[in-house]
Write an enzyme that holds these catalytic residues in place. Sequence first.
Site: not given
Lengths: 205, 261
Positions: B130, B11
């Site tokens: 997702d 990330d």
Amino acid sequence: MSRIAIVDYGMGNIHSVRKALEAQGGDIFVSNDPALIAQADKVVLPGVGAFGDAMEELERQNLVSVLIEHILAGKVFLGICLGMHLLFDSSEESLGVKGLGILKGQVKKFDPRHNLKVPHMGWNQIKLRKPECPLFKTLPQHPAVYFCHSFYPEVRDREIIAASTEYGTDFASIIWRGNVFAMQFHPEKSQGVGLKIVENFVKML
Amino acid sequence: MLSKRIIPCLDIKEGRVVKGVQFLGLRDAGDPVEVAKAYDAQQADELVFLDITASYENRKTLIELVERIAQNIFMPFTVGGGISDVQDIRNLLNAGADKVSINTAAVKYPELITEAATKFGSQCIVVAIDAKRVQTDAVRHPGWQVYIHGGRTPTELDAVEWARQAAQLGAGEILLTSMDCDGTKDGYDTGLTKAVSDAVTIPVIASGGAGKLEHFYDVLTHAGADAALAASLFHYAELTVPQVKEFLQHKGVAIRYEKKA
């Protein structure tokens, strides 16, 4: 030291290819100028994207004849991925478009039958059919390299296949015919094995 | 034989690795390039960088970072986060990314997938999904709902159906994250992964839930994933990439791994 030209004709980024060649001590320049490319000892033709678009760009930028003359003059040439496909007569990807026609055969799409995922994406082994190929010096016994493609050339003359890879079919992953080298995978993305191949290419006389 | 891939995910916020990475011997654990080099040395098969800020001002920082990564590592990497149009994709690919991962924009404008695949080739277009399990009546199959905006906004889409559609539109790969399993370390959602993997003929990367060696084995074999992604597990060295690879190789999974002497 031989001068190596990377042909930048607008088909994908060439940073990684340039960096990999430079990391192995190559005297590299990037160009789309036919006059400059004509002076190079070795030419690298990279590329990602569609076969038809690539040929259109090569023609639009007057690069077709300089590439063919380079090869016919017996100077070292390396095609990578789409740059390999362009050496052939044609491609199923762009029907009706003529390739450079240096090598005989057609570029075909993988058949997604038998649970074959397409694109062929990831690390796969290359079987060295011509261990004497100068690109193979000091490679590990079962070298794995990074592939990322949906099309592969169906080579007419099986003798020029220096290495092959199994993916549904046993396709040509490295081609070697005299001064002409081409590879389906991305040596610049294949960590140690890829850099070794690049090094062998840079140091080749 | 094509190897199954092990993919660490980083990330990124304002050009830095979020939460840091606890590797031995890293001079700057917040520098994505340093971290990428460490994973390169560990024989990770690919890297995924997700930009979690993705504000407009931040795009330039991200592009500079992608250029720096491409100049320093010789392995494939994917960049995702905040991609909204073809120009974003072009900028990232030109900066040196091998693939881009599109999530929210692909749901909102599915034609973007086709446009990008036509321009740059399917092989560099990853559609990230997702997904969250939904309660369905016992008669029906289990279902998974697609969420966008980093998991904040539910959509009407069924994850398996959306994956199939994305593949038809030209996606070259699916990055499938189970929101139920993410962060639990209880294992990947093998039901979800298998359902999607069976539905499409493009590669599927499973994400969310890795905690033990067996989890990688399960998702790459029984669930049919082509690649397994993990983040904190690797960053905090609870498991290392070589450990996972050695385990899988020992279990007979096709893996690219050479034990260092």
